[in-house]
Write a protein that holds these residues in place. Structure first.
Motif, PDB file in Angstrom:
ATOM      1  N   LYS A  36      -2.500  -0.158  -2.582  1.00  0.00           N
ATOM      2  CA  LYS A  36      -2.703  -0.098  -4.040  1.00  0.00           C
ATOM      3  C   LYS A  36      -3.314   1.234  -4.471  1.00  0.00           C
ATOM      4  O   LYS A  36      -2.816   1.901  -5.377  1.00  0.00           O
ATOM      5  CB  LYS A  36      -3.618  -1.254  -4.490  1.00  0.00           C
ATOM      6  CG  LYS A  36      -3.140  -2.611  -4.020  1.00  0.00           C
ATOM      7  CD  LYS A  36      -4.129  -3.718  -4.322  1.00  0.00           C
ATOM      8  CE  LYS A  36      -5.520  -3.554  -3.737  1.00  0.00           C
ATOM      9  NZ  LYS A  36      -5.628  -3.801  -2.296  1.00  0.00           N
ATOM     10  N   THR A  37      -4.382   1.606  -3.803  1.00  0.00           N
ATOM     11  CA  THR A  37      -5.039   2.879  -4.134  1.00  0.00           C
ATOM     12  C   THR A  37      -4.085   4.051  -3.896  1.00  0.00           C
ATOM     13  O   THR A  37      -4.019   4.993  -4.681  1.00  0.00           O
ATOM     14  CB  THR A  37      -6.320   3.063  -3.301  1.00  0.00           C
ATOM     15  OG1 THR A  37      -7.251   2.051  -3.689  1.00  0.00           O
ATOM     16  CG2 THR A  37      -6.933   4.429  -3.520  1.00  0.00           C
ATOM     17  N   THR A  38      -3.344   3.962  -2.798  1.00  0.00           N
ATOM     18  CA  THR A  38      -2.398   5.033  -2.474  1.00  0.00           C
ATOM     19  C   THR A  38      -1.402   5.251  -3.616  1.00  0.00           C
ATOM     20  O   THR A  38      -1.093   6.398  -3.968  1.00  0.00           O
ATOM     21  CB  THR A  38      -1.645   4.691  -1.173  1.00  0.00           C
ATOM     22  OG1 THR A  38      -2.618   4.477  -0.146  1.00  0.00           O
ATOM     23  CG2 THR A  38      -0.704   5.809  -0.776  1.00  0.00           C
ATOM     24  N   LEU A  50      -6.530   2.740 -13.282  1.00  0.00           N
ATOM     25  CA  LEU A  50      -7.858   2.157 -13.090  1.00  0.00           C
ATOM     26  C   LEU A  50      -7.924   1.549 -11.698  1.00  0.00           C
ATOM     27  O   LEU A  50      -7.258   0.549 -11.426  1.00  0.00           O
ATOM     28  CB  LEU A  50      -8.107   1.074 -14.153  1.00  0.00           C
ATOM     29  CG  LEU A  50      -7.957   1.505 -15.615  1.00  0.00           C
ATOM     30  CD1 LEU A  50      -7.831   0.288 -16.525  1.00  0.00           C
ATOM     31  CD2 LEU A  50      -9.133   2.366 -16.041  1.00  0.00           C
ATOM     32  N   ASP A  51      -8.700   2.152 -10.820  1.00  0.00           N
ATOM     33  CA  ASP A  51      -8.764   1.661  -9.440  1.00  0.00           C
ATOM     34  C   ASP A  51     -10.065   0.915  -9.185  1.00  0.00           C
ATOM     35  O   ASP A  51     -11.097   1.534  -8.914  1.00  0.00           O
ATOM     36  CB  ASP A  51      -8.615   2.831  -8.455  1.00  0.00           C
ATOM     37  CG  ASP A  51      -8.424   2.330  -7.024  1.00  0.00           C
ATOM     38  OD1 ASP A  51      -8.293   1.104  -6.831  1.00  0.00           O
ATOM     39  OD2 ASP A  51      -8.401   3.166  -6.103  1.00  0.00           O
ATOM     40  N   GLU A  52     -10.006  -0.393  -9.261  1.00  0.00           N
ATOM     41  CA  GLU A  52     -11.184  -1.240  -9.002  1.00  0.00           C
ATOM     42  C   GLU A  52     -12.418  -0.704  -9.716  1.00  0.00           C
ATOM     43  O   GLU A  52     -13.469  -0.497  -9.103  1.00  0.00           O
ATOM     44  CB  GLU A  52     -11.460  -1.341  -7.501  1.00  0.00           C
ATOM     45  CG  GLU A  52     -10.300  -1.963  -6.738  1.00  0.00           C
ATOM     46  CD  GLU A  52     -10.723  -2.466  -5.360  1.00  0.00           C
ATOM     47  OE1 GLU A  52     -11.847  -2.967  -5.229  1.00  0.00           O
ATOM     48  OE2 GLU A  52      -9.918  -2.347  -4.427  1.00  0.00           O
ATOM     49  N   VAL A  53     -12.293  -0.510 -11.011  1.00  0.00           N
ATOM     50  CA  VAL A  53     -13.340   0.196 -11.743  1.00  0.00           C
ATOM     51  C   VAL A  53     -14.626  -0.608 -11.899  1.00  0.00           C
ATOM     52  O   VAL A  53     -15.655  -0.057 -12.281  1.00  0.00           O
ATOM     53  CB  VAL A  53     -12.858   0.666 -13.131  1.00  0.00           C
ATOM     54  CG1 VAL A  53     -11.763   1.710 -12.989  1.00  0.00           C
ATOM     55  CG2 VAL A  53     -12.376  -0.504 -13.977  1.00  0.00           C
TER      56      VAL A  53
END
Ligand SMILES: Nc1ncnc2c1ncn2[C@@H]1O[C@H](COP(=O)(O)OP(=O)(O)OP(=O)(O)O)[C@@H](O)[C@H]1O
Ligand SMILES: [Mg+2]
Lengths: 274, 219
Positions: A59-61, A190-193
């Protein structure tokens, strides 16, 4: 009859615009490890898509590739009909994008990080005005006006002179959201904000994002484990496992009747874990 | 008090102070050069292509591992006569000390730059900040803040290294004392006690200041 034509017209226009984000057989490898294997997916203008999946599923990638923090190993990422991971050479062929090209393209995209990443050597206002002044060429006053509007939106009007280290995690994250929005990006990542925040600070940040989702037409890609939040803001959920989409659907459907066993297992684990 | 000659002490004091003025000047200008040039070296090391970084690395290594006095003689007796224009010994000394300590400062800056969290670079990219702003607005202010105590420490080390310039006849304080004592074949105690006290009076507040700085930057 007239209204029908207009509706049909709008429909074709949107189609002509095409997806804002399109992954075309995107491969990402780190050495031997294949994180994304010929991934295809696209996001429509104004759509809010939530990415879920177990740790390490990529996901982050995906967000980092879109933010041009990483380079694709193979395949092409398109943004608003233009290549992002690549550019066209004089013959019109796609070649890997160079830094100058990326600099132009990435202005359309903003990102908020799990760890906020505010600039500790600047006060809150400077954090927000820095890029509008030095990238968009706004005057200091124009940028400050824009920044103050955003600080009001995120509920931190009284903090413009504060130093980031003097703010709570939730406040820092709201400043980071304002900072990203100050560039008026078309796409917000938005990455696990909220996952680095104390539980009691999560709601404030989520409420700010709900406001932004309902008051703007900015396209959002959201990685989160907060199912309520995903349900409130997103129209579509993509469930990832090992770099592949194994299931997708509306949040209502996917969260209440997951079809894939791995999705069921994942959702159960998330519910128990939090 | 036969071991202490007040007359000589009174005569020495202004002479030594004048020498100390040169010492301070060399410290100030030498450190200024060391601080800016060190930053330039560190910057090149981070941004330039391999074929520039590698030879620069060798040169810096060489300078760091040879004694300042050897570099001083080389600069004064080999380079200076070939410059054509008249460069005085003090200028040669300042440049040699500045370059020597720049190679140490480059390492310090490098560590400082590497210590800036990766997330800062990512935020810089996510905001599309141009390279110049990234370096001067975000990365360097944080990097330098981290290493200010170490840089300050090198200023003090350079300060204590200034007497080496007496080897090429720069009349800094220690040289003044030495000339006076060899002229009189006496007054060693007077000359070097006073010189030592002047050093102490200058160093002590500086070290207090540095400690304060370290405490302030620590939190
Ligand atoms: N720079 C890197 N070098 C090597 N491997 C990496 C790198 N970045 C990510 N990976 C690997 O790629 C895989 C996918 O990582 P990614 O961060 O995209 O997962 P994720 O879905 O965001 O997981 P999480 O829910 O834990 O944040 C993981 O196996 C990770 O270890
Ligand atoms: Mg992740």
């Amino acid at each position: 009859m007239a209204t029908d034509t207009t509706a049909a017209q709008v429909e074709t226009d949107t189609q002509a615009l095409g997806p804002v984000v399109n992954f075309d057989k995107v491969v990402k490898r780190y050495g031997e490890l294949t994180v994304l294997d010929e991934l295809d997916f696209s996001v429509k203008p104004g759509e809010r898509v939530t990415l879920i999946g177990p740790s390490g599923s990529g996901k982050t990638t995906i967000l980092r590739l879109l933010m041009t923090l990483e380079k694709v190993t193979d395949g092409v990422i398109w943004v608003e009909g233009e290549p992002l991971s690549h550019m066209r050479d004089s013959g019109g062929e796609l070649v890997p994008a160079n830094e100058a090209y990326l600099r132009q393209m990435r202005k359309r995209i903003g990102m908020v990080f799990q760890q906020f990443n505010l600039f500790p050597n600047m006060n809150v206002l400077r954090n927000i005005t820095e890029a509008p002044v030095h990238v968009l060429g706004l005057s200091k006053d124009e940028a400050a006006v824009r920044a103050r509007e955003l600080l009001e939106l995120v509920g931190l009007s009284d903090k413009e002179n504060a130093h980031p280290s003097k703010l709570s995690g939730g406040q820092q994250q709201r400043v980071a959201i304002a900072r990203a929005l100050a560039m008026r990006p078309d796409i917000l990542l938005l990455d696990e904000v909220t996952s680095a925040l104390d539980p009691e600070l999560v709601a404030d940040v989520q409420n700010v994002l709900r406001d932004i989702a309902s008051s703007t037409d900015i396209t959002m890609l959201i990685v989160t484990h907060e199912m309520h939040f995903a349900r409130d803001v997103s129209q579509r959920v993509l469930m990832f496992d090992k770099g592949k989409i194994i299931e997708e659907g509306t949040p209502e459907r996917l969260f209440s009747e997951p079809r894939e066993e791995r999705t069921q297992k994942f959702l159960r684990a998330v519910l128990e874990g939090r | 008090m036969s071991w202490w000659n007040n007359q000589a002490a009174l005569e020495l004091f202004p002479l030594l102070l004048e020498g100390f003025r040169i010492t301070l000047l060399a410290t100030l200008l030498g450190s200024l050069l060391a601080l800016t040039l060190g930053l330039v070296f560190a910057f090149i090391d981070r941004t330039a292509p391999e074929y520039i970084r590698r030879p620069l690395g060798w040169v810096l290594q060489f300078i760091r591992f040879t004694p300042p006095i050897a570099q001083l003689f080389f600069a004064y007796y080999v380079i200076r006569p070939n410059l054509g224009i008249g460069v005085d010994a003090l200028t040669v000394g300042i440049v040699v000390l500045g370059v020597h300590y720049a190679t140490y400062n480059a390492e310090i800056y490098r560590a400082g730059i590497e210590g800036v969290p990766k997330g800062q670079w990512e935020a810089v990219t996510a905001l599309s900040l141009p390279q110049g702003r990234a370096w001067f607005g975000v990365i360097l202010p944080q990097a330098i803040r981290r290493v200010l105590p170490s840089l300050g420490n090198n200023v003090i080390i350079l300060f204590k290294e200034v007497p080496v310039l007496s080897a090429i006849a720069v009349t800094e304080m220690v040289r003044v004392g030495k000339e006076y004592t060899s002229d009189h074949f006496a007054f060693y105690i007077e000359a070097f006690t006073i010189a030592g006290l002047i050093y102490l009076v200058a160093s002590y507040p500086t070290s207090l200041l540095m400690r304060k700085l370290e405490v302030r930057l620590g939190n």
